[in-house]
Design a protein around this motif. Sequence first.
Motif, PDB file in Angstrom:
ATOM      1  N   GLU A   7       0.844  -1.188   0.000  1.00 18.52           N
ATOM      2  CA  GLU A   7       0.000   0.000   0.000  1.00 18.52           C
ATOM      3  C   GLU A   7       0.886   1.248   0.000  1.00 18.52           C
ATOM      4  N   LEU A   8       0.517   2.210  -0.807  1.00 21.24           N
ATOM      5  CA  LEU A   8       1.294   3.437  -0.940  1.00 21.24           C
ATOM      6  C   LEU A   8       1.206   4.272   0.334  1.00 21.24           C
ATOM      7  N   PHE A   9       2.335   4.800   0.769  1.00 16.93           N
ATOM      8  CA  PHE A   9       2.380   5.711   1.909  1.00 16.93           C
ATOM      9  C   PHE A   9       3.250   6.890   1.495  1.00 16.93           C
ATOM     10  N   PRO A  10       3.167   8.035   2.174  1.00 18.57           N
ATOM     11  CA  PRO A  10       3.787   9.277   1.682  1.00 18.57           C
ATOM     12  C   PRO A  10       5.279   9.177   1.374  1.00 18.57           C
ATOM     13  N   GLU A  11       6.048   8.512   2.212  1.00 14.97           N
ATOM     14  CA  GLU A  11       7.491   8.415   1.972  1.00 14.97           C
ATOM     15  C   GLU A  11       7.785   7.600   0.707  1.00 14.97           C
ATOM     16  N   LEU A  12       7.067   6.507   0.525  1.00 17.39           N
ATOM     17  CA  LEU A  12       7.232   5.690  -0.674  1.00 17.39           C
ATOM     18  C   LEU A  12       6.822   6.477  -1.912  1.00 17.39           C
ATOM     19  N   ALA A  13       5.710   7.179  -1.842  1.00 23.44           N
ATOM     20  CA  ALA A  13       5.232   7.961  -2.985  1.00 23.44           C
ATOM     21  C   ALA A  13       6.257   9.020  -3.389  1.00 23.44           C
ATOM     22  N   ALA A  14       6.862   9.693  -2.419  1.00 23.21           N
ATOM     23  CA  ALA A  14       7.835  10.744  -2.721  1.00 23.21           C
ATOM     24  C   ALA A  14       9.068  10.168  -3.411  1.00 23.21           C
ATOM     25  N   VAL A  15       9.589   9.054  -2.902  1.00 20.37           N
ATOM     26  CA  VAL A  15      10.785   8.450  -3.495  1.00 20.37           C
ATOM     27  C   VAL A  15      10.458   7.856  -4.868  1.00 20.37           C
ATOM     28  N   GLN A  16       9.298   7.222  -5.006  1.00 21.56           N
ATOM     29  CA  GLN A  16       8.888   6.674  -6.312  1.00 21.56           C
ATOM     30  C   GLN A  16       8.784   7.773  -7.354  1.00 21.56           C
ATOM     31  N   ASP A  17       8.105   8.864  -7.000  1.00 21.66           N
ATOM     32  CA  ASP A  17       7.939   9.965  -7.957  1.00 21.66           C
ATOM     33  C   ASP A  17       9.285  10.529  -8.386  1.00 21.66           C
ATOM     34  N   ALA A  18      10.171  10.766  -7.432  1.00 24.54           N
ATOM     35  CA  ALA A  18      11.492  11.317  -7.748  1.00 24.54           C
ATOM     36  C   ALA A  18      12.296  10.347  -8.610  1.00 24.54           C
ATOM     37  N   ASP A  19      12.237   9.059  -8.283  1.00 27.72           N
ATOM     38  CA  ASP A  19      12.974   8.051  -9.044  1.00 27.72           C
ATOM     39  C   ASP A  19      12.474   7.980 -10.478  1.00 27.72           C
ATOM     40  N   ARG A  20      11.181   8.061 -10.654  1.00 27.32           N
ATOM     41  CA  ARG A  20      10.619   7.983 -12.016  1.00 27.32           C
ATOM     42  C   ARG A  20      10.912   9.245 -12.823  1.00 27.32           C
ATOM     43  N   MET A  21      10.896  10.391 -12.163  1.00 30.31           N
ATOM     44  CA  MET A  21      11.266  11.623 -12.877  1.00 30.31           C
ATOM     45  C   MET A  21      12.734  11.577 -13.277  1.00 30.31           C
ATOM     46  N   ASP A  22      13.562  11.040 -12.410  1.00 33.67           N
ATOM     47  CA  ASP A  22      14.981  10.887 -12.695  1.00 33.67           C
ATOM     48  C   ASP A  22      15.186   9.960 -13.893  1.00 33.67           C
ATOM     49  N   ALA A  23      14.400   8.900 -13.958  1.00 31.50           N
ATOM     50  CA  ALA A  23      14.553   7.905 -15.019  1.00 31.50           C
ATOM     51  C   ALA A  23      14.209   8.439 -16.406  1.00 31.50           C
ATOM     52  N   ILE A  24      13.371   9.464 -16.481  1.00 29.93           N
ATOM     53  CA  ILE A  24      12.996   9.981 -17.803  1.00 29.93           C
ATOM     54  C   ILE A  24      13.797  11.216 -18.198  1.00 29.93           C
TER      55      ILE A  24
END
Length: 124
Positions: free
Chosen positions: A85-102
């Motif tokens: 289940e998504l929680f704020p810390e995971l969401a923040a790191v996921q979003d940053a990682d995906r922006m970094d990847a593109i």
Amino acid sequence: LRIAKNEDREGRSTDLLVVELAALLHDIDDWKYKQAKKGNADEESTPTADEFLAAQADVPDATRELVSKVIKNVGFKDELKGGCELFPELAAVQDADRMDAIGAIGIARTFTFGGKKNRPLYDP
């Protein structure tokens, strides 16, 4: 950290230490780079990060556990498998990682990964 700080400003509290540690450590044991050595993409994804965090006496156990949970679930592959289940810390790191990847860094990482796997840049 900017994403997590924005979440805080909007009333969704995040543990900034968890976000910072997970952002710094989430690729340290990335299966894509270790698979060539071990041959098993399903092996434990955080041994080096866990060892590093265990050596930090000033990092509380609850923080270490949450950082480990973020690291284990940050990947797109993990999300496709059901993840957690998504929680704020995971969401923040996921979003940053995906922006970094593109971005430009993501392109550089693609070339680095391809080079490590001996894949040609162009094969007509």
